[in-house]
Design a protein around this motif. Structure first.
Motif, mmCIF file in Angstrom:
data_model
loop_
_atom_site.group_PDB
_atom_site.id
_atom_site.type_symbol
_atom_site.label_atom_id
_atom_site.label_comp_id
_atom_site.label_asym_id
_atom_site.label_seq_id
_atom_site.Cartn_x
_atom_site.Cartn_y
_atom_site.Cartn_z
ATOM 1 N N LYS A 154 0.843 -1.195 0.000
ATOM 2 C CA LYS A 154 0.000 0.000 0.000
ATOM 3 C C LYS A 154 0.877 1.244 0.000
ATOM 4 N N SER A 155 0.314 2.333 -0.487
ATOM 5 C CA SER A 155 1.024 3.612 -0.463
ATOM 6 C C SER A 155 0.585 4.429 0.758
ATOM 7 N N TYR A 156 1.433 5.325 1.178
ATOM 8 C CA TYR A 156 1.165 6.196 2.346
ATOM 9 C C TYR A 156 0.235 7.331 1.919
ATOM 10 N N SER A 157 -0.616 7.769 2.858
ATOM 11 C CA SER A 157 -1.501 8.897 2.578
ATOM 12 C C SER A 157 -1.859 9.605 3.878
ATOM 13 N N ILE A 158 -1.968 10.945 3.832
ATOM 14 C CA ILE A 158 -2.419 11.741 4.970
ATOM 15 C C ILE A 158 -2.998 13.051 4.445
ATOM 16 N N ALA A 159 -3.991 13.599 5.153
ATOM 17 C CA ALA A 159 -4.653 14.834 4.728
ATOM 18 C C ALA A 159 -4.421 15.938 5.756
ATOM 19 N N THR A 160 -4.558 17.174 5.302
ATOM 20 C CA THR A 160 -4.477 18.324 6.208
ATOM 21 C C THR A 160 -5.860 18.580 6.818
ATOM 22 N N GLN A 161 -5.863 19.394 7.844
ATOM 23 C CA GLN A 161 -7.135 19.904 8.348
ATOM 24 C C GLN A 161 -7.765 20.780 7.261
ATOM 25 N N ARG A 204 -9.488 19.990 1.940
ATOM 26 C CA ARG A 204 -8.299 19.375 2.545
ATOM 27 C C ARG A 204 -7.294 19.041 1.434
ATOM 28 N N LEU A 205 -6.037 19.223 1.753
ATOM 29 C CA LEU A 205 -4.967 18.829 0.836
ATOM 30 C C LEU A 205 -4.483 17.441 1.249
ATOM 31 N N VAL A 206 -4.571 16.485 0.340
ATOM 32 C CA VAL A 206 -4.173 15.102 0.635
ATOM 33 C C VAL A 206 -2.824 14.827 -0.014
ATOM 34 N N PHE A 207 -1.884 14.353 0.833
ATOM 35 C CA PHE A 207 -0.554 13.982 0.351
ATOM 36 C C PHE A 207 -0.483 12.451 0.277
ATOM 37 N N SER A 208 -0.114 11.913 -0.909
ATOM 38 C CA SER A 208 0.025 10.464 -1.082
ATOM 39 C C SER A 208 1.377 10.160 -1.704
ATOM 40 N N SER A 209 1.983 9.078 -1.279
ATOM 41 C CA SER A 209 3.233 8.668 -1.914
ATOM 42 C C SER A 209 2.912 8.133 -3.314
ATOM 43 N N GLU A 244 9.580 2.319 1.490
ATOM 44 C CA GLU A 244 10.645 3.196 1.003
ATOM 45 C C GLU A 244 10.081 4.439 0.326
ATOM 46 N N ALA A 245 8.893 4.309 -0.277
ATOM 47 C CA ALA A 245 8.274 5.448 -0.947
ATOM 48 C C ALA A 245 7.383 6.262 -0.020
ATOM 49 N N ALA A 246 7.202 5.789 1.222
ATOM 50 C CA ALA A 246 6.285 6.467 2.150
ATOM 51 C C ALA A 246 6.797 7.857 2.517
ATOM 52 N N ILE A 247 5.856 8.740 2.895
ATOM 53 C CA ILE A 247 6.218 10.073 3.382
ATOM 54 C C ILE A 247 6.441 9.963 4.884
ATOM 55 N N SER A 248 7.670 10.158 5.280
ATOM 56 C CA SER A 248 7.970 10.000 6.709
ATOM 57 C C SER A 248 7.860 11.319 7.479
ATOM 58 N N ASP A 280 -3.926 16.150 9.744
ATOM 59 C CA ASP A 280 -4.971 15.469 10.516
ATOM 60 C C ASP A 280 -4.530 14.022 10.682
ATOM 61 N N SER A 281 -3.985 13.691 11.832
ATOM 62 C CA SER A 281 -3.427 12.355 12.061
ATOM 63 C C SER A 281 -4.468 11.249 11.915
ATOM 64 N N ALA A 282 -5.763 11.594 12.052
ATOM 65 C CA ALA A 282 -6.809 10.578 11.934
ATOM 66 C C ALA A 282 -6.944 10.077 10.500
ATOM 67 N N THR A 283 -6.410 10.819 9.534
ATOM 68 C CA THR A 283 -6.532 10.424 8.124
ATOM 69 C C THR A 283 -5.306 9.651 7.635
ATOM 70 N N GLU A 284 -4.346 9.442 8.508
ATOM 71 C CA GLU A 284 -3.106 8.805 8.074
ATOM 72 C C GLU A 284 -3.332 7.335 7.719
#
Length: 452
Positions: free
Chosen positions: A104-111, A174-179, A185-189, A205-209
């Motif tokens: 799976k790829s990493y994903s997280i969104a902003t407030q 919301r701005l969503v960042f995805s690897s 290795e491709a994840a956003i750390s 927003d850590s709940a969207t990680e």
């Protein structure tokens, strides 16, 4: 002397018809030239058919000229956990595969914020990936909206994909960042919004990680991890495309049917070539006519070269002739295939069969199929045997074209001379007829006076 516009008007004779007959007789001189041209063109077409048949034999030989051509495999996959792509270098065997986790790829969104076009004050946002790579994007205050930031990140093409999501709330954007790729290795750390500007407006927003994860599977009990769901070389020559968790069984067997088909194709194309050459050079006693290329030295050369290759001894410690392979050379030059013998050789003696046709080592002229291919290439390639033959025929046709034009010019001159002579004759007879009519009138008048 007055001229006559239409032949025969002055004389009353069918001089126009006579001139047409004379012209037709003159044009008969062109018939041998046209017949010879047609003969050469027919031979050129015949050489074209011959070249096509030779190319098909060459292609069939080429399909047997590499060791890999005898290493073909076929696969049987059961289970829906994955699909596969297998190459010819895949080893024969059975493989039990269990997929326990897909990548799976990493994903997280902003407030959320209220307006995606509002300028956010500019600044720099930095990203750190699981591989240790870093990059950043910087925007000035005039072009610092959520949309501008999304576009700048995507244009950087550095492993992070940005998108805007509307969650329907009072501050929906919301701005969503995805690897860009799957795996750790491709994840956003880490994401750093900096201070001021973006740092004052945007936060994660850590709940969207959604955490990145690697694919995990076992092949015959051996644990394997992959950064993505397309797993290469877990099995030699095979690419595993992981679709879901679960089990699958892969059976890889030698594609003996494919090898037999290639041998059959070689025999069939060779026999078709022999039948074509027989038609082109044969003699039909019933009709008393011969083939288009009967007695042609070029075709005799092709036949002789092929018979030497097909009927000669083989450079092999196992096979002395093609008859040992179940390929019997008949009196008419064709090959008869013993399919049962071929099936037995493919099943039980594939290595020696491969060495015979494809050769050993890096010598491109080592195998029997290589020698066939090389011999046929010398016949069909540029400046080869067939092109030289057709070039001679084309030169003869060009010479006949010039001869045709010369004869036509002579015919035109002859017909023009006949036309002038007939026109003069027509005028002369017309004048004589006029004189005759005048004299007749005078004599008639004289006779009438004498009677009075």
């Amino acid at each position: 002397m007055a001229t006559i516009s239409s032949l025969g008007i002055g004389s009353g004779l069918d001089l126009g018809g006579l001139l047409d007959q004379l012209e037709s007789a003159e044009r008969e001189k062109l018939t041998p030239v046209l017949r010879q041209q047609q003969s050469y063109e027919t031979k050129i077409s015949a050489f074209g058919y011959l070249e096509s048949a030779l190319d098909k034999v060459k292609d069939a030989a080429e399909a047997l000229s590499e060791a890999e051509d005898f290493a073909g495999v076929k696969t049987n996959l059961s289970g829906e956990a994955l699909t596969i792509t297998a190459g010819e270098e895949t080893p024969v065997g059975n493989y039990e595969i269990e997929v326990t986790q897909r990548a799976k790829s990493y994903s997280i969104a902003t407030q959320g914020i209220a307006d995606k076009t509002e300028q956010l004050g500019g600044g720099t946002i930095g990203f750190t990936l699981g591989s240790g790579d870093t990059f950043s994007v910087t925007l000035d205050d005039a072009d610092s909206s959520l949309e501008d930031l999304r576009d700048a990140i995507n244009e950087a093409d550095a492993g992070v994909v940005a998108s805007i999501v509307n969650d329907g709330s009072g501050t929906p954007y919301r701005l969503v960042f995805s690897s860009a790729d799957t795996g750790t290795e491709a994840a956003i750390s880490a994401i750093d919004f900096g201070t001021g500007g973006f740092g004052d407006v945007l936060s994660l927003d850590s709940a969207t990680e959604i955490s990145a994860q690697n694919a995990e599977l076992t092949v015959n009990g051996i644990a394997i991890q992959s950064q993505n769901n397309q797993v290469e070389d877990a099995i030699q020559g095979v690419t595993l495309n992981l679709e879901e968790t679960g089990t699958a069984t892969l059976e890889v067997t030698r594609d003996t049917a494919g090898i037999e088909k290639k041998l059959n194709t070689f025999v069939d194309t060779y026999n078709n070539l022999q039948e074509l050459m027989s038609d082109l050079t044969g003699y039909d006693s019933a009709s008393g006519s011969g083939g288009v290329l009967q007695g042609n030295a070029t075709v005799r050369g092709v036949e002789s070269r092929l018979r030497g290759l097909i009927g000669g001894s083989l450079d092999s410690d196992v096979f002395s002739s093609l008859a040992d392979l179940g390929m019997t050379l008949e009196l008419d030059g064709t090959l008869t295939l013993d399919e049962e013998k071929v099936e037995d050789l493919v099943a039980n003696n594939l290595s020696d069969l491969s060495k015979l046709f494809a050769g050993v080592g890096d010598d491109s002229e080592d195998g029997f199929a290589d020698r066939i291919e090389s011999a046929l290439s010398a016949m069909t390639e540029e400046d080869g045997l067939l092109e030289n033959a057709t070039s001679g025929l084309e030169a003869s046709i060009e010479s006949l074209d010039r001869r045709y034009e010369s004869i036509e010019s002579q015919i035109a001159s002859t017909v023009a001379r006949y036309r002038t002579q007939f026109s003069q004759l027509d005028s002369l007879i017309a004048q004589m007829n006029s004189t005759s009519s005048y004299l007749t009138q005078q004599f008639d008048a004289l006779a009438a006076q004498l009677k009075q």
